[in-house]
Design a protein around this motif. Structure first.
Motif, PDB file in Angstrom:
ATOM      1  N   ARG A  72      -4.904  -5.931  -6.004  1.00 27.74           N
ATOM      2  CA  ARG A  72      -5.217  -4.350  -6.562  1.00 27.74           C
ATOM      3  C   ARG A  72      -6.422  -3.970  -5.638  1.00 27.74           C
ATOM      4  O   ARG A  72      -6.583  -2.900  -5.380  1.00 27.74           O
ATOM      5  N   GLU A  73      -7.313  -4.809  -4.823  1.00 22.12           N
ATOM      6  CA  GLU A  73      -7.936  -4.708  -3.912  1.00 22.12           C
ATOM      7  C   GLU A  73      -8.025  -3.524  -1.921  1.00 22.12           C
ATOM      8  O   GLU A  73      -8.604  -2.820  -2.454  1.00 22.12           O
ATOM      9  N   ILE A  74      -6.007  -3.796  -2.211  1.00 22.14           N
ATOM     10  CA  ILE A  74      -6.143  -3.061  -0.862  1.00 22.14           C
ATOM     11  C   ILE A  74      -5.084  -2.090  -1.213  1.00 22.14           C
ATOM     12  O   ILE A  74      -4.249  -2.305  -1.285  1.00 22.14           O
ATOM     13  N   PRO A  75      -5.571  -0.924  -1.009  1.00 24.23           N
ATOM     14  CA  PRO A  75      -4.365  -0.127  -1.149  1.00 24.23           C
ATOM     15  C   PRO A  75      -3.236   0.265   0.001  1.00 24.23           C
ATOM     16  O   PRO A  75      -1.943   1.010  -0.522  1.00 24.23           O
ATOM     17  N   ALA A  76      -3.610  -0.320   1.464  1.00 25.55           N
ATOM     18  CA  ALA A  76      -2.652   0.334   2.600  1.00 25.55           C
ATOM     19  C   ALA A  76      -2.921  -0.646   4.027  1.00 25.55           C
ATOM     20  O   ALA A  76      -4.057  -1.087   3.286  1.00 25.55           O
ATOM     21  N   ILE A  77      -2.024  -0.968   4.401  1.00 26.87           N
ATOM     22  CA  ILE A  77      -2.470  -1.209   5.415  1.00 26.87           C
ATOM     23  C   ILE A  77      -1.138  -0.500   7.018  1.00 26.87           C
ATOM     24  O   ILE A  77      -0.726   0.144   7.027  1.00 26.87           O
ATOM     25  N   ASP A 108       1.799   2.950  -5.638  1.00 26.60           N
ATOM     26  CA  ASP A 108       0.546   3.476  -7.428  1.00 26.60           C
ATOM     27  C   ASP A 108      -0.074   4.139  -6.541  1.00 26.60           C
ATOM     28  O   ASP A 108      -1.432   4.941  -6.819  1.00 26.60           O
ATOM     29  N   ALA A 109      -0.478   4.388  -4.522  1.00 24.27           N
ATOM     30  CA  ALA A 109      -1.943   4.578  -3.767  1.00 24.27           C
ATOM     31  C   ALA A 109      -1.476   5.482  -2.973  1.00 24.27           C
ATOM     32  O   ALA A 109      -1.789   6.507  -2.292  1.00 24.27           O
ATOM     33  N   LEU A 110       0.212   5.943  -3.327  1.00 19.74           N
ATOM     34  CA  LEU A 110       0.356   6.873  -2.670  1.00 19.74           C
ATOM     35  C   LEU A 110      -0.435   8.616  -2.414  1.00 19.74           C
ATOM     36  O   LEU A 110      -1.015   8.975  -3.253  1.00 19.74           O
ATOM     37  N   PRO A 111      -0.605   8.645  -1.158  1.00 25.78           N
ATOM     38  CA  PRO A 111      -1.202  10.449  -1.546  1.00 25.78           C
ATOM     39  C   PRO A 111      -0.045  11.682  -1.582  1.00 25.78           C
ATOM     40  O   PRO A 111       0.849  11.270  -1.910  1.00 25.78           O
ATOM     41  N   ASP A 112      -1.009  12.530  -1.589  1.00 28.14           N
ATOM     42  CA  ASP A 112       0.018  13.492  -1.917  1.00 28.14           C
ATOM     43  C   ASP A 112      -0.651  14.490  -0.438  1.00 28.14           C
ATOM     44  O   ASP A 112      -1.458  14.579  -0.199  1.00 28.14           O
ATOM     45  N   PRO A 113       0.422  15.605  -0.223  1.00 29.45           N
ATOM     46  CA  PRO A 113       1.002  15.147   0.133  1.00 29.45           C
ATOM     47  C   PRO A 113       2.056  14.189   0.419  1.00 29.45           C
ATOM     48  O   PRO A 113       1.698  13.204   0.695  1.00 29.45           O
TER      49      PRO A 113
END
Length: 260
Positions: free
Chosen positions: A57-62, A138-143
């Protein structure tokens, strides 16, 4: 894929297939969302970085891309289109050559020539934008970004069930799910995201069959690279399919106890 909510799609697939990992979304962008670390800050290898992101759960993206390639695997950068193919790869992944990496070789292909021919069949690789981002759904941004594909890690039972759902609305029994030759990052990103020019359409990619990553993935772990439009169809088909209507077949308790 514009207009689709891949936070919800990722969540539905994770729940339906009882995943212990997070589905990952692949997209290109010219403007990075805030708070995303470069891939090299996690690991130089795409495959290792993606698995760590999915399993924890620690890494949201790269991300990789312009000005963010230092310390990354050169083969991986080629496979996502940010550098030309390094001259020594065809020797290193096949039978080796004395003046290339001291003669080191992986013996994954019978000859350097064959590596070249495989690359020609795949076609040129085009980056999806200034940056390529892999982000937990589950960490995708808006928009919502224009997602190209999903990468999902699971055990054999989960990946088999996903493959069966892909076949649910297809009349072709042979090509909807394939196991491609190539690097792990090709299975996870390049082919499902359509970065290689000749990638077959409407096809999911199972693997990886790259044994050089066996050291970094659990023994029972597999992955499925799924084009965005196919992931949408999978989520739409869940309620009509065996996954929802016959869960005792998809996930038999006795088999789970016997084989895990």
């Amino acid at each position: 894929m514009t207009g689709e909510d891949f936070r919800t799609i990722g969540s539905r697939l994770a729940s339906a297939f009882r995943l212990q990992t997070r589905p990952l979304a692949v997209y290109g962008t010219d403007v990075l969302p805030a708070g995303i670390p470069p891939m090299a800050g996690i690991n130089r290898c795409f495959a290792v970085s993606l698995y760590r992101m999915a399993a924890g759960r620690e890494i949201p993206a790269i991300y990789v891309g312009e000005g963010a390639n230092e310390g990354c695997c050169l083969g991986g950068l080629f496979h996502v289109g940010y550098i030309p193919v390094p001259d020594d790869i065809k020797y290193f992944v096949s039978t080796g050559r004395k003046d290339v990496r001291g003669g080191a070789a992986e013996f994954l292909k019978a000859s350097p020539d064959l590596v070249d021919r495989c690359s020609a069949v795949a076609g040129p690789i085009h980056p999806p934008g200034k940056y390529l981002v892999v982000q937990a759904c589950d960490a995708l941004p808006d928009p919502m970004p224009d997602v190209l594909s999903l990468c999902i890690f699971g055990n054999g039972e989960q990946i088999r069930n996903m493959a069966a759902l892909i076949h649910f609305d297809r009349d072709d029994p042979f090509s909807p799910v394939v196991v491609p030759w190539g690097s792990s990052c090709s299975t996870f990103i390049t082919f499902p995201a359509g970065l290689a020019e000749n990638t077959p359409k409407n096809t999911a990619f199972m693997g990886p069959q790259d044994p050089t990553q066996n050291h970094s993935l659990p023994l029972e772990m597999m992955a499925l690279g799924i084009p965005a439009a196919m992931a949408v169809r999978m989520a739409d088909n869940l309620d009509a399919s065996f996954v929802t209507r016959r869960p005792q077949v998809a996930f038999p308790r006795r088999a789970a106890q016997q084989y895990r």
